[in-house]
Design a protein around this motif. Structure first.
Motif, PDB file in Angstrom:
ATOM      1  N   TRP A  58       0.826  -1.213   0.000  1.00 44.07           N
ATOM      2  CA  TRP A  58       0.000   0.000   0.000  1.00 44.07           C
ATOM      3  C   TRP A  58       0.860   1.264   0.000  1.00 44.07           C
ATOM      4  O   TRP A  58       0.695   2.148  -0.840  1.00 44.07           O
ATOM      5  CB  TRP A  58      -0.917  -0.051   1.226  1.00 44.07           C
ATOM      6  N   TYR A  59       1.825   1.364   0.921  1.00 38.88           N
ATOM      7  CA  TYR A  59       2.545   2.630   1.068  1.00 38.88           C
ATOM      8  C   TYR A  59       3.885   2.676   0.340  1.00 38.88           C
ATOM      9  O   TYR A  59       4.426   3.765   0.108  1.00 38.88           O
ATOM     10  CB  TYR A  59       2.759   2.972   2.544  1.00 38.88           C
ATOM     11  N   TYR A  60       4.452   1.529  -0.056  1.00 42.66           N
ATOM     12  CA  TYR A  60       5.818   1.569  -0.570  1.00 42.66           C
ATOM     13  C   TYR A  60       5.974   2.314  -1.892  1.00 42.66           C
ATOM     14  O   TYR A  60       6.991   2.990  -2.096  1.00 42.66           O
ATOM     15  CB  TYR A  60       6.414   0.162  -0.661  1.00 42.66           C
ATOM     16  N   PRO A  61       5.022   2.259  -2.812  1.00 39.26           N
ATOM     17  CA  PRO A  61       5.198   3.079  -4.022  1.00 39.26           C
ATOM     18  C   PRO A  61       5.325   4.566  -3.716  1.00 39.26           C
ATOM     19  O   PRO A  61       5.978   5.300  -4.467  1.00 39.26           O
ATOM     20  CB  PRO A  61       3.934   2.759  -4.826  1.00 39.26           C
ATOM     21  N   VAL A  62       4.718   5.015  -2.609  1.00 39.85           N
ATOM     22  CA  VAL A  62       4.869   6.405  -2.188  1.00 39.85           C
ATOM     23  C   VAL A  62       6.229   6.597  -1.518  1.00 39.85           C
ATOM     24  O   VAL A  62       6.979   7.509  -1.853  1.00 39.85           O
ATOM     25  CB  VAL A  62       3.728   6.806  -1.231  1.00 39.85           C
ATOM     26  N   LEU A  63       6.554   5.741  -0.583  1.00 37.91           N
ATOM     27  CA  LEU A  63       7.823   5.834   0.142  1.00 37.91           C
ATOM     28  C   LEU A  63       9.013   5.846  -0.812  1.00 37.91           C
ATOM     29  O   LEU A  63       9.965   6.612  -0.625  1.00 37.91           O
ATOM     30  CB  LEU A  63       7.935   4.659   1.117  1.00 37.91           C
ATOM     31  N   ALA A  64       8.969   5.014  -1.839  1.00 37.79           N
ATOM     32  CA  ALA A  64      10.100   4.858  -2.747  1.00 37.79           C
ATOM     33  C   ALA A  64      10.131   5.893  -3.865  1.00 37.79           C
ATOM     34  O   ALA A  64      11.059   5.890  -4.676  1.00 37.79           O
ATOM     35  CB  ALA A  64      10.082   3.451  -3.347  1.00 37.79           C
ATOM     36  N   GLY A  65       9.137   6.756  -3.933  1.00 35.25           N
ATOM     37  CA  GLY A  65       9.181   7.857  -4.880  1.00 35.25           C
ATOM     38  C   GLY A  65       8.548   7.604  -6.227  1.00 35.25           C
ATOM     39  O   GLY A  65       8.590   8.476  -7.091  1.00 35.25           O
ATOM     40  N   ALA A  66       7.941   6.435  -6.420  1.00 33.31           N
ATOM     41  CA  ALA A  66       7.309   6.169  -7.707  1.00 33.31           C
ATOM     42  C   ALA A  66       5.978   6.911  -7.847  1.00 33.31           C
ATOM     43  O   ALA A  66       5.563   7.244  -8.961  1.00 33.31           O
ATOM     44  CB  ALA A  66       7.082   4.664  -7.892  1.00 33.31           C
TER      45      ALA A  66
ATOM     46  N   SER B 210       5.263   0.856  10.661  1.00 32.01           N
ATOM     47  CA  SER B 210       4.764   2.142  11.152  1.00 32.01           C
ATOM     48  C   SER B 210       5.752   3.262  10.832  1.00 32.01           C
ATOM     49  O   SER B 210       5.359   4.341  10.361  1.00 32.01           O
ATOM     50  CB  SER B 210       4.523   2.058  12.663  1.00 32.01           C
ATOM     51  N   ALA B 211       7.033   3.026  11.093  1.00 32.50           N
ATOM     52  CA  ALA B 211       8.036   4.047  10.802  1.00 32.50           C
ATOM     53  C   ALA B 211       8.132   4.316   9.305  1.00 32.50           C
ATOM     54  O   ALA B 211       8.299   5.472   8.875  1.00 32.50           O
ATOM     55  CB  ALA B 211       9.390   3.613  11.359  1.00 32.50           C
ATOM     56  N   GLU B 212       8.028   3.272   8.506  1.00 34.11           N
ATOM     57  CA  GLU B 212       8.074   3.466   7.053  1.00 34.11           C
ATOM     58  C   GLU B 212       6.862   4.247   6.561  1.00 34.11           C
ATOM     59  O   GLU B 212       6.984   5.084   5.660  1.00 34.11           O
ATOM     60  CB  GLU B 212       8.171   2.117   6.349  1.00 34.11           C
ATOM     61  N   LEU B 213       5.686   3.981   7.127  1.00 31.55           N
ATOM     62  CA  LEU B 213       4.517   4.770   6.735  1.00 31.55           C
ATOM     63  C   LEU B 213       4.719   6.232   7.118  1.00 31.55           C
ATOM     64  O   LEU B 213       4.356   7.125   6.351  1.00 31.55           O
ATOM     65  CB  LEU B 213       3.243   4.227   7.377  1.00 31.55           C
ATOM     66  N   ALA B 214       5.313   6.461   8.284  1.00 35.67           N
ATOM     67  CA  ALA B 214       5.595   7.841   8.678  1.00 35.67           C
ATOM     68  C   ALA B 214       6.500   8.512   7.652  1.00 35.67           C
ATOM     69  O   ALA B 214       6.286   9.671   7.270  1.00 35.67           O
ATOM     70  CB  ALA B 214       6.234   7.871  10.066  1.00 35.67           C
ATOM     71  N   LEU B 215       7.498   7.799   7.182  1.00 35.59           N
ATOM     72  CA  LEU B 215       8.396   8.353   6.168  1.00 35.59           C
ATOM     73  C   LEU B 215       7.650   8.591   4.861  1.00 35.59           C
ATOM     74  O   LEU B 215       7.857   9.613   4.189  1.00 35.59           O
ATOM     75  CB  LEU B 215       9.572   7.402   5.970  1.00 35.59           C
TER      76      LEU B 215
ATOM     77  N   ALA C  34      12.901   7.937   9.737  1.00 31.84           N
ATOM     78  CA  ALA C  34      11.695   8.765   9.693  1.00 31.84           C
ATOM     79  C   ALA C  34      11.892  10.045  10.496  1.00 31.84           C
ATOM     80  O   ALA C  34      11.521  11.143  10.047  1.00 31.84           O
ATOM     81  CB  ALA C  34      10.495   7.973  10.218  1.00 31.84           C
ATOM     82  N   VAL C  35      12.473   9.917  11.677  1.00 34.01           N
ATOM     83  CA  VAL C  35      12.730  11.097  12.500  1.00 34.01           C
ATOM     84  C   VAL C  35      13.687  12.045  11.782  1.00 34.01           C
ATOM     85  O   VAL C  35      13.499  13.267  11.779  1.00 34.01           O
ATOM     86  CB  VAL C  35      13.282  10.685  13.874  1.00 34.01           C
ATOM     87  N   ALA C  36      14.712  11.505  11.150  1.00 34.02           N
ATOM     88  CA  ALA C  36      15.692  12.340  10.452  1.00 34.02           C
ATOM     89  C   ALA C  36      15.047  13.136   9.325  1.00 34.02           C
ATOM     90  O   ALA C  36      15.342  14.324   9.135  1.00 34.02           O
ATOM     91  CB  ALA C  36      16.821  11.469   9.912  1.00 34.02           C
ATOM     92  N   ALA C  37      14.172  12.500   8.561  1.00 30.58           N
ATOM     93  CA  ALA C  37      13.485  13.220   7.487  1.00 30.58           C
ATOM     94  C   ALA C  37      12.640  14.353   8.052  1.00 30.58           C
ATOM     95  O   ALA C  37      12.631  15.476   7.523  1.00 30.58           O
ATOM     96  CB  ALA C  37      12.623  12.259   6.680  1.00 30.58           C
ATOM     97  N   LEU C  38      11.951  14.083   9.146  1.00 26.00           N
ATOM     98  CA  LEU C  38      11.053  15.069   9.733  1.00 26.00           C
ATOM     99  C   LEU C  38      11.806  16.218  10.401  1.00 26.00           C
ATOM    100  O   LEU C  38      11.256  17.313  10.547  1.00 26.00           O
ATOM    101  CB  LEU C  38      10.132  14.390  10.743  1.00 26.00           C
TER     102      LEU C  38
END
Length: 360
Positions: free
Chosen positions: A221-229, A267-272, A327-331
């Motif tokens: 569900w979320y990985y295509p967003v996380l990975a930038g596609a 959960s952390a990956e979804l946050a990212l 995730a924290v680093a990105a935020l």
């Protein structure tokens, strides 16, 4: 011991203090072997993808020598065909426990290498690791199918498995873009990679039928967003589509739809992913919710079965802790982490939709 001064910028109200971030990095470092390998936990296996995730967390915390040692382990243990095995016993290169070679495992070091270079500016490291990344990328693209998707592995006898996984292919898309960025730094044009990246991103965005149905898993569900596609309004729409199915308020994100089990890594990956989609407030909420998975010493439990009020499995994994720090680093504005996940400065390759080389 990681110094809180190094992690001062990682303080995120309600999620981590600088001291807690330092403790998490130190906990990851305590698992790292003297040869640089980072297993899930001592006594368990290492896989290349999670090894890189943990190494990226070390760079975030300023532990650059340790991170470099992790990448040097990969360089020393790369197979002649550019691959790595799917698993090694506690990081022991003499005892691989899975002789398969998975495409996303072999692609992901490119993300880590670029991340380390951006964090340190170490040109000697970049040049030393370029042949490693180039060889791994060629291995991965040897598994690309006619529709752009990537077969997920080669079996131990060398037979390619044509079946493609959406999460794995999305992860490879991010990695291939990072490899292209490293190629630009090396001044080594890779037109075949540009074409492959464009075809792969197109498949992830537009052709779910080319992948095995793993829709029960939140990663698909979320990985295509996380990975930038998937970016922009399409990313927002994708995350909204199944939010109520996978997100358990105040607890975290389910790994598998059919099980009442929230997991720290997902959960952390979804946050990212939420951060990449321009929704930092909900990203912080997710990270705040998984505070119940934080263990004494700074690591994170893998998951929690909420009907039973039980932590399960009884594992404190380096990659879960690494995902939280990423995730924290990105935020909190860590530029190398933002660069490899936001992707606005990474090459996209040849876009099949407009037949031109695009960026951003």
């Amino acid at each position: 011991m990681t110094s809180p001064e190094r992690t001062e910028r990682l303080g995120l109200p309600g999620v981590l203090t600088a001291a807690e971030a330092a403790a998490t990095a130190a906990a990851i470092a305590s698992v790292q072997r003297t040869d640089g390998a980072i297993p899930w936990f001592r006594g368990h296996h290492l896989d290349p993808w999670d090894h890189v995730e943990a190494a990226m967390a070390l760079d975030i915390a300023g532990e650059h020598e340790r991170a470099a040692a992790a990448y040097d382990w990969l360089a020393r243990n790369q197979n002649p065909d550019g691959s790595w095995y799917a698993a090694y016993a506690d990081g022991d290169p003499g005892r691989p426990t899975d002789l398969g070679k998975e495409s996303n495992f072999c692609a992901y070091p490119a993300v880590g290498v670029l991340h380390h270079y951006l964090a340190t500016g170490d040109e000697l490291f970049r040049r030393r690791m370029w042949p490693v990344v180039a060889s791994a990328t060629e291995f991965v693209l040897g598994l690309q199918q006619d529709g752009g998707q990537l077969g997920w592995r080669r079996d131990p006898d060398g037979t390619p498995v044509p079946d493609a996984l959406l999460t794995g292919s999305a992860s490879c898309y991010q990695a291939l873009r990072c490899a292209l960025a490293l190629a630009e730094l090396e001044r080594a044009p890779q037109p075949d990679w540009e074409l492959a990246a464009g075809r792969l991103g197109h498949a992830v965005r537009r052709h779910p039928e080319r992948f095995l149905d793993k829709s029960e898993y939140s990663m698909d569900w979320y990985y295509p967003v996380l990975a930038g596609a998937v970016r922009g309004p399409a990313a927002t729409a994708r995350l909204a589509q199944r939010w109520d199915e996978f997100v358990v308020p105040d607890l975290g994100v389910r790994c598998v739809l059919s099980r009442p089990w929230v997991t720290g890594g997902e959960s952390a990956e979804l946050a990212l992913a939420l951060w990449t989609a321009g929704d930092p407030d909900r990203a912080v909420d997710i990270l705040r919710w998984i505070g119940h998975l934080r263990a004494e010493g700074g690591m994170y439990w893998t998951g929690y079965v909420y009907p039973d009020d039980a932590l399960w499995p009884g594992e404190l994994t380096t990659w879960t802790a690494g995902a939280v720090l990423l995730a924290v680093a990105a935020l909190t504005g860590h530029e190398p982490t933002q660069a490899v996940f936001a992707g606005d400065r990474l090459p996209r390759g040849l876009d099949p939709d407009c037949c031109r080389v695009a960026r951003g």
